[in-house]
Design a protein around this motif. Structure first.
Motif, PDB file in Angstrom:
ATOM      1  N   ARG A  24       0.802  -1.233   0.000  1.00  0.00           N
ATOM      2  CA  ARG A  24       0.000   0.000   0.000  1.00  0.00           C
ATOM      3  C   ARG A  24       0.829   1.274   0.000  1.00  0.00           C
ATOM      4  NH1 ARG A  24      -3.967  -2.494   4.519  1.00  0.00           N
ATOM      5  NH2 ARG A  24      -4.971  -3.952   3.114  1.00  0.00           N
ATOM      6  N   ALA A  25       2.048   1.194   0.530  1.00  0.00           N
ATOM      7  CA  ALA A  25       2.869   2.396   0.667  1.00  0.00           C
ATOM      8  C   ALA A  25       4.339   1.989   0.774  1.00  0.00           C
ATOM      9  CB  ALA A  25       2.450   3.178   1.917  1.00  0.00           C
ATOM     10  N   PRO A  26       5.240   2.926   0.502  1.00  0.00           N
ATOM     11  CA  PRO A  26       6.655   2.632   0.697  1.00  0.00           C
ATOM     12  C   PRO A  26       6.925   2.307   2.175  1.00  0.00           C
ATOM     13  CG  PRO A  26       6.366   4.702  -0.487  1.00  0.00           C
ATOM     14  CD  PRO A  26       5.014   4.277   0.002  1.00  0.00           C
ATOM     15  N   VAL A  27       7.852   1.388   2.391  1.00  0.00           N
ATOM     16  CA  VAL A  27       8.150   0.932   3.750  1.00  0.00           C
ATOM     17  C   VAL A  27       9.630   1.125   4.055  1.00  0.00           C
ATOM     18  CG1 VAL A  27       8.232  -1.096   5.260  1.00  0.00           C
ATOM     19  CG2 VAL A  27       6.301  -0.778   3.740  1.00  0.00           C
ATOM     20  N   VAL A  28       9.913   1.527   5.288  1.00  0.00           N
ATOM     21  CA  VAL A  28      11.270   1.553   5.804  1.00  0.00           C
ATOM     22  C   VAL A  28      11.329   0.508   6.910  1.00  0.00           C
ATOM     23  CG1 VAL A  28      13.051   2.902   6.969  1.00  0.00           C
ATOM     24  CG2 VAL A  28      11.554   4.002   5.287  1.00  0.00           C
ATOM     25  N   PRO A  29      11.902  -0.683   6.617  1.00  0.00           N
ATOM     26  CA  PRO A  29      12.003  -1.699   7.654  1.00  0.00           C
ATOM     27  C   PRO A  29      13.147  -1.375   8.617  1.00  0.00           C
ATOM     28  CG  PRO A  29      12.665  -2.605   5.515  1.00  0.00           C
ATOM     29  CD  PRO A  29      12.331  -1.169   5.309  1.00  0.00           C
ATOM     30  N   VAL A  30      12.887  -1.544   9.910  1.00  0.00           N
ATOM     31  CA  VAL A  30      13.881  -1.259  10.944  1.00  0.00           C
ATOM     32  C   VAL A  30      14.050  -2.495  11.814  1.00  0.00           C
ATOM     33  CG1 VAL A  30      14.413   0.161  12.967  1.00  0.00           C
ATOM     34  CG2 VAL A  30      13.299   1.195  10.991  1.00  0.00           C
ATOM     35  N   PHE A  31      15.297  -2.910  12.022  1.00  0.00           N
ATOM     36  CA  PHE A  31      15.616  -3.999  12.938  1.00  0.00           C
ATOM     37  C   PHE A  31      16.412  -3.410  14.091  1.00  0.00           C
ATOM     38  CE2 PHE A  31      18.600  -7.098  14.621  1.00  0.00           C
ATOM     39  CZ  PHE A  31      17.742  -8.107  14.993  1.00  0.00           C
ATOM     40  N   VAL A  32      16.046  -3.754  15.324  1.00  0.00           N
ATOM     41  CA  VAL A  32      16.737  -3.245  16.504  1.00  0.00           C
ATOM     42  C   VAL A  32      17.413  -4.395  17.230  1.00  0.00           C
ATOM     43  CG1 VAL A  32      16.494  -2.065  18.728  1.00  0.00           C
ATOM     44  CG2 VAL A  32      15.091  -1.354  16.779  1.00  0.00           C
ATOM     45  N   ASP A  33      18.730  -4.274  17.395  1.00  0.00           N
ATOM     46  CA  ASP A  33      19.493  -5.228  18.198  1.00  0.00           C
ATOM     47  C   ASP A  33      19.657  -4.603  19.576  1.00  0.00           C
ATOM     48  OD1 ASP A  33      21.350  -6.781  19.510  1.00  0.00           O
ATOM     49  OD2 ASP A  33      22.835  -6.728  17.907  1.00  0.00           O
ATOM     50  N   HIS A  34      18.911  -5.102  20.527  1.00  0.00           N
ATOM     51  CA  HIS A  34      18.990  -4.559  21.882  1.00  0.00           C
ATOM     52  C   HIS A  34      19.665  -5.555  22.825  1.00  0.00           C
ATOM     53  CE1 HIS A  34      15.451  -7.026  22.875  1.00  0.00           C
ATOM     54  NE2 HIS A  34      14.979  -6.611  21.691  1.00  0.00           N
ATOM     55  N   GLY A  35      20.480  -6.452  22.258  1.00  0.00           N
ATOM     56  CA  GLY A  35      21.240  -7.385  23.061  1.00  0.00           C
ATOM     57  C   GLY A  35      20.528  -8.693  23.348  1.00  0.00           C
ATOM     58  N   GLN A  36      19.435  -8.950  22.629  1.00  0.00           N
ATOM     59  CA  GLN A  36      18.706 -10.193  22.844  1.00  0.00           C
ATOM     60  C   GLN A  36      19.584 -11.381  22.456  1.00  0.00           C
ATOM     61  OE1 GLN A  36      18.106  -7.880  20.553  1.00  0.00           O
ATOM     62  NE2 GLN A  36      16.900  -8.623  18.821  1.00  0.00           N
ATOM     63  N   ARG A  37      19.374 -12.501  23.104  1.00  0.00           N
ATOM     64  CA  ARG A  37      20.206 -13.682  22.894  1.00  0.00           C
ATOM     65  C   ARG A  37      20.223 -14.126  21.434  1.00  0.00           C
ATOM     66  NH1 ARG A  37      18.306 -18.016  26.628  1.00  0.00           N
ATOM     67  NH2 ARG A  37      18.885 -16.425  28.112  1.00  0.00           N
TER      68      ARG A  37
END
Length: 70
Positions: free
Chosen positions: A25-38
């Motif tokens: 439906r619209a342009p997307v900016v995918p974001v991945f966050v590494d917050h120290g999860q195993r």
């Protein structure tokens, strides 16, 4: 053209489905966050396969200390 939508992408089924539904439906900016999860490394790989760096604007946020946008 509609504004881009930010999608928090974990690489799991829910966020991957959301990414593809919104992207239809619209342009997307995918974001991945590494917050120290195993499982961060495996989740990051899954997020890349789901629509990461080949997608324009994929952004990796490392809450541990560094960021990289593409």
């Amino acid at each position: 053209m509609p504004p881009s939508t930010i999608v928090l992408l974990t690489g799991g089924a829910d966020s991957t489905t959301l990414l593809h539904v919104v992207n239809a439906r619209a342009p997307v900016v995918p974001v991945f966050v590494d917050h120290g999860q195993r499982a961060a490394h495996r989740e990051h790989q899954a997020a890349e396969r789901a629509g990461g760096p080949e997608s324009p604007g994929f952004y990796l946020h490392d809450a541990q200390g560094s960021d990289e946008g593409s």
